[in-house]
Each structure stands twice: as C-alpha cells, then as structure tokens.
Scaffold this motif. Sequence first.
Motif, PDB file in Angstrom:
ATOM      1  N   MET A 111      -0.401  -5.060  -4.339  1.00  0.00           N
ATOM      2  CA  MET A 111      -1.468  -4.428  -4.566  1.00  0.00           C
ATOM      3  C   MET A 111      -2.212  -4.693  -5.976  1.00  0.00           C
ATOM      4  O   MET A 111      -1.252  -4.399  -6.878  1.00  0.00           O
ATOM      5  N   GLN A 112      -3.240  -5.160  -6.025  1.00  0.00           N
ATOM      6  CA  GLN A 112      -4.051  -5.426  -7.389  1.00  0.00           C
ATOM      7  C   GLN A 112      -5.201  -4.952  -7.535  1.00  0.00           C
ATOM      8  O   GLN A 112      -5.880  -5.059  -6.723  1.00  0.00           O
ATOM      9  N   GLY A 113      -5.594  -3.976  -8.443  1.00  0.00           N
ATOM     10  CA  GLY A 113      -6.730  -3.544  -8.790  1.00  0.00           C
ATOM     11  C   GLY A 113      -7.237  -2.740  -7.708  1.00  0.00           C
ATOM     12  O   GLY A 113      -8.361  -2.325  -7.158  1.00  0.00           O
ATOM     13  N   GLY A 114      -6.351  -1.726  -6.799  1.00  0.00           N
ATOM     14  CA  GLY A 114      -6.474  -0.940  -5.878  1.00  0.00           C
ATOM     15  C   GLY A 114      -6.519  -1.577  -4.617  1.00  0.00           C
ATOM     16  O   GLY A 114      -6.815  -0.743  -3.662  1.00  0.00           O
ATOM     17  N   GLU A 115      -6.339  -2.589  -4.394  1.00  0.00           N
ATOM     18  CA  GLU A 115      -6.551  -3.422  -3.228  1.00  0.00           C
ATOM     19  C   GLU A 115      -5.345  -4.363  -2.820  1.00  0.00           C
ATOM     20  O   GLU A 115      -4.516  -4.669  -3.749  1.00  0.00           O
ATOM     21  N   ILE A 116      -5.048  -4.397  -1.426  1.00  0.00           N
ATOM     22  CA  ILE A 116      -4.032  -5.181  -1.139  1.00  0.00           C
ATOM     23  C   ILE A 116      -4.359  -6.756  -0.940  1.00  0.00           C
ATOM     24  O   ILE A 116      -5.082  -7.006  -0.585  1.00  0.00           O
ATOM     25  N   ARG A 117      -3.341  -7.402  -1.870  1.00  0.00           N
ATOM     26  CA  ARG A 117      -3.769  -8.873  -2.161  1.00  0.00           C
ATOM     27  C   ARG A 117      -3.084  -9.904  -1.527  1.00  0.00           C
ATOM     28  O   ARG A 117      -3.191 -10.987  -1.143  1.00  0.00           O
ATOM     29  N   TYR A 118      -1.894  -9.312  -0.965  1.00  0.00           N
ATOM     30  CA  TYR A 118      -0.787 -10.184  -0.287  1.00  0.00           C
ATOM     31  C   TYR A 118       0.140  -9.607   0.521  1.00  0.00           C
ATOM     32  O   TYR A 118       0.520  -8.366   0.194  1.00  0.00           O
ATOM     33  N   VAL A 119       0.367  -9.838   1.715  1.00  0.00           N
ATOM     34  CA  VAL A 119       1.341  -9.491   2.663  1.00  0.00           C
ATOM     35  C   VAL A 119       1.988 -10.557   3.260  1.00  0.00           C
ATOM     36  O   VAL A 119       1.427 -11.559   3.825  1.00  0.00           O
ATOM     37  N   LYS A 120       3.521 -10.440   3.532  1.00  0.00           N
ATOM     38  CA  LYS A 120       4.237 -10.950   4.049  1.00  0.00           C
ATOM     39  C   LYS A 120       5.060 -10.314   5.142  1.00  0.00           C
ATOM     40  O   LYS A 120       5.829  -9.473   4.638  1.00  0.00           O
ATOM     41  N   SER A 121       5.030 -10.591   6.466  1.00  0.00           N
ATOM     42  CA  SER A 121       5.861  -9.894   7.367  1.00  0.00           C
ATOM     43  C   SER A 121       6.587 -10.750   8.176  1.00  0.00           C
ATOM     44  O   SER A 121       6.078 -11.838   8.559  1.00  0.00           O
ATOM     45  N   SER A 122       7.980 -10.331   8.434  1.00  0.00           N
ATOM     46  CA  SER A 122       8.822 -11.049   9.225  1.00  0.00           C
ATOM     47  C   SER A 122       9.611 -10.163  10.193  1.00  0.00           C
ATOM     48  O   SER A 122      10.218  -9.273   9.751  1.00  0.00           O
ATOM     49  N   ALA A 123       9.743 -10.589  11.518  1.00  0.00           N
ATOM     50  CA  ALA A 123      10.266  -9.626  12.424  1.00  0.00           C
ATOM     51  C   ALA A 123      11.943 -10.016  12.464  1.00  0.00           C
ATOM     52  O   ALA A 123      12.332 -11.137  12.342  1.00  0.00           O
ATOM     53  N   TYR A 124      12.720  -8.954  12.851  1.00  0.00           N
ATOM     54  CA  TYR A 124      14.096  -9.368  13.175  1.00  0.00           C
ATOM     55  C   TYR A 124      14.406  -9.433  14.587  1.00  0.00           C
ATOM     56  O   TYR A 124      14.128  -8.628  15.399  1.00  0.00           O
ATOM     57  N   GLY A 125      14.810 -10.772  14.993  1.00  0.00           N
ATOM     58  CA  GLY A 125      15.053 -10.762  16.497  1.00  0.00           C
ATOM     59  C   GLY A 125      13.905 -10.748  17.285  1.00  0.00           C
ATOM     60  O   GLY A 125      12.924 -11.026  16.860  1.00  0.00           O
ATOM     61  N   GLN A 126      13.927  -9.792  18.324  1.00  0.00           N
ATOM     62  CA  GLN A 126      12.902  -9.284  19.321  1.00  0.00           C
ATOM     63  C   GLN A 126      12.085  -8.319  18.857  1.00  0.00           C
ATOM     64  O   GLN A 126      11.239  -7.910  19.399  1.00  0.00           O
ATOM     65  N   GLN A 127      12.206  -7.846  17.893  1.00  0.00           N
ATOM     66  CA  GLN A 127      11.270  -6.708  17.303  1.00  0.00           C
ATOM     67  C   GLN A 127      10.125  -7.091  16.812  1.00  0.00           C
ATOM     68  O   GLN A 127       9.577  -8.383  16.558  1.00  0.00           O
ATOM     69  N   LEU A 128       9.135  -6.222  16.938  1.00  0.00           N
ATOM     70  CA  LEU A 128       7.657  -6.477  16.372  1.00  0.00           C
ATOM     71  C   LEU A 128       7.972  -6.535  14.772  1.00  0.00           C
ATOM     72  O   LEU A 128       8.627  -5.818  14.182  1.00  0.00           O
ATOM     73  N   ALA A 129       7.084  -7.457  14.190  1.00  0.00           N
ATOM     74  CA  ALA A 129       7.035  -7.523  12.888  1.00  0.00           C
ATOM     75  C   ALA A 129       6.352  -6.219  12.228  1.00  0.00           C
ATOM     76  O   ALA A 129       5.529  -5.761  12.655  1.00  0.00           O
ATOM     77  N   PRO A 130       7.157  -5.912  10.991  1.00  0.00           N
ATOM     78  CA  PRO A 130       6.570  -4.624  10.479  1.00  0.00           C
ATOM     79  C   PRO A 130       5.219  -4.798   9.812  1.00  0.00           C
ATOM     80  O   PRO A 130       4.688  -6.040   9.498  1.00  0.00           O
ATOM     81  N   THR A 131       4.369  -3.707   9.880  1.00  0.00           N
ATOM     82  CA  THR A 131       2.889  -3.715   9.236  1.00  0.00           C
ATOM     83  C   THR A 131       2.898  -3.001   7.902  1.00  0.00           C
ATOM     84  O   THR A 131       4.062  -2.186   7.589  1.00  0.00           O
ATOM     85  N   LEU A 132       2.064  -2.814   7.421  1.00  0.00           N
ATOM     86  CA  LEU A 132       1.820  -2.043   6.216  1.00  0.00           C
ATOM     87  C   LEU A 132       2.141  -0.541   6.567  1.00  0.00           C
ATOM     88  O   LEU A 132       2.263   0.036   5.469  1.00  0.00           O
ATOM     89  N   ASP A 133       1.879  -0.109   7.707  1.00  0.00           N
ATOM     90  CA  ASP A 133       1.910   1.185   8.015  1.00  0.00           C
ATOM     91  C   ASP A 133       3.439   1.512   8.647  1.00  0.00           C
ATOM     92  O   ASP A 133       3.621   2.730   9.222  1.00  0.00           O
TER      93      ASP A 133
END
Length: 370
Positions: free
Chosen positions: A69-91
């Motif tokens: 987060m920079q300047g109050g805004e999300i500027r970069y997100v990288k998400s990766s799932a373990y195995g067959q799980q869904l990838a995590p989200t910001l929430d």
Amino acid sequence: MKINVLATSLCLLGAMAGSAAASNIVTDLQPATNELAKRKPGQEVALGDASDAIIAANERPFYGIVALMQGGEIRYVKSSAYGQQLAPTLDSRVMLASQSKMVTAALVMQGVSQGKFALEDKVNPYLASANLPTYDERITIAQLLSHSSGIAPQGKANRFTPGSDFQYSNLGYQVLGQLLESQYQTDFSTLVNGFLKEHGVSGVEAQLGAQQGLIAGIEASSNEPMEYEVQMNLLPGGGMTGSAKGLLNYLSALHGGKLLSKEAYQAMVTPRMQRPHRWQQLYYGFGVQVNQQGIEEYSHSGYLPGYQSLSLSYPAFDTYLVVLENASWPIDERNQAFGLHDKLRQSLRDALMDEAKAENNASASTQSRL
C-alpha cells in the motif's frame, strides 16, 4: 491437526533471535513527514516487477499473499495457492500470530492516554486487585511492552533484573491483556474489536475459541493442515486473525496518527531495547520493532504452525508492505522460512532509499541555483 494453543509452548518468533547482546536505548524519533509519499510514474510497476522476480527465484515456493500500500492505495498484490486450495485474496483471513502484539500495545497506550495506568507503574498492584496471579514485584508496564521484564511463570524466579535485558515474552503480553481487562472491566476481545471499530479499522479481529473462516494454514514439512482454538493466554500476543487488507489498514492508521495521540504514538515507536536478530541493529519499542539504519522502518513478524508473516511500515514514504503466508516452514531453518521475507524487505528498502537520495539530490540542485 487441531491445536489448543498455549502461549508457553510456542516460540512465536522468540527463536528468531540471534546472539547479539541486548541493551537499553532512549532515542526520540522525529515525526514522520510525507514529502516523499507521492509516487512517481512507473515506480509501482518497478517495485512489482522486482517482487515478482524475487518470489520466482526463491529457494522454496511462496504460498500466500504479498500486498503493498502506498499513498492509501493498494499498488501491488501477489497471491499464490497451496496445492488445490484457492489462492488467498486481500480479504482472506489468517492467524496473525505475533503481529497481534502491535494491536495490544496500541490498546495499552490508549489506556495510558486515558489515565487508566502509567507506563512506569508496577503491574502487580493491578493484578492483585483483580485477584490475578502476580509476578516479580519490580516489573513495570513499560517493561512488559518492550520484552525487558524478564517475567517468568508464577512461582519461578524472574529471568533477569527487570529492564536490564531483552527476552521475547508471550507471557508478558498475556499479562498486559489481563491488565486491560481489569482496568476497563471488559473482556479483552471486546476491547480490541471496539478499539478497531471506533477508528474505522476492519479486517483484524480478536476472538477466543475455535477460529472459523480462515484460509487453511499448512505445515509444509508434513503437509498437515492446522486448526486453532485460541485461549486468553495466547490472544493478546499471538492469537488475533486478520487479512492483508485489514493489516495494511491497521498499519496505515497506526503510523498515520489516526489511532493514538502524538505522545502515545511517539512512546510506542521509540526504540527501547536492542533485539538480537538476523537483521542486526534492530530495536524493540512497545509492540513494534524499530530500525533506524538508512530509513525509518517499523516492523513485526509472526509465526504459528501453518502461518508465517511480516509487516513493514515506512510512514515517511506512506508505504506499507505485508507478507501473509498460509504455509509454514520449520522455524529453526531461518533462511528457508524467512529468507523470502528478508529479500522482499531489502528490495523495498533499497527502492525507498534510492527515492530519498534522488529527492535530496534534486533539492540540493534547486538550492544551488537560488
């Protein structure tokens, strides 16, 4: 695996300490300025590309989410799932482990501002008045906050003279939780959740009992999923839950002056004790790590089986980074477990220091023409 969490049975990053001796320090930091907070065109892309490359080249896979987060805004997100799980989200919610200490410490500092107690007060009188176990009579509230109390389980000798050394202590934060409950006559979870709601912070929560709605945390070495039932002995120091968005919002509110008075915040982030750590020259304030090498940096890590995390705050740049992994590696294999976190941290620090240098050079050039 279902875990009935006992604070005394978990390191929660105490084992991450190095061999350097701890020492007292009293240094007042200057209030952060946001002169460098405006992002330059393309800078977000450069930071994102660098982080992508670090994650791709790392010795072990990354499972979880990285968010900047920079300047109050999300500027970069990288998400990766373990195995067959869904990838995590910001929430997606995870166990925050020792990141919880940043919330408990802020709540204690609010109590100081409201006159409930003073930092140099001995803690035993408050505990005794509430018919709670007492400890070494010399221990103060400030020493519990800075892990310099040497507190030992009831009936055992204190580990060292209070205030003379650093030793990471979940028991100390358990006692702070009890202190808050006794002075406010309200259970700790209600105090935390009310404090956060009052200041408009969502996505971080304190709750006793079975933790529902979390993205599954896995011990990578055994591929074993973890389930947590949190008791009060862990909650203040390591049992809260949160999402990447929630933790970023908390960090921005804390370091942006929205949670505490200037005096209370300054006391919280003033370096108190040197913490032996692989980063070197790292200090601990009240519930937050403080690094003054190159640029002003506040941080904390978290570790529970199935979850490991890092948060970094650079208020002068209005920049905040969180790494929340829902997989854990053996804590005694520090490079394997935390090497990726260290590389992401160094990349961000380098970028911010380059920015500060460029700003200083531009300022000096302007001054020379006046």
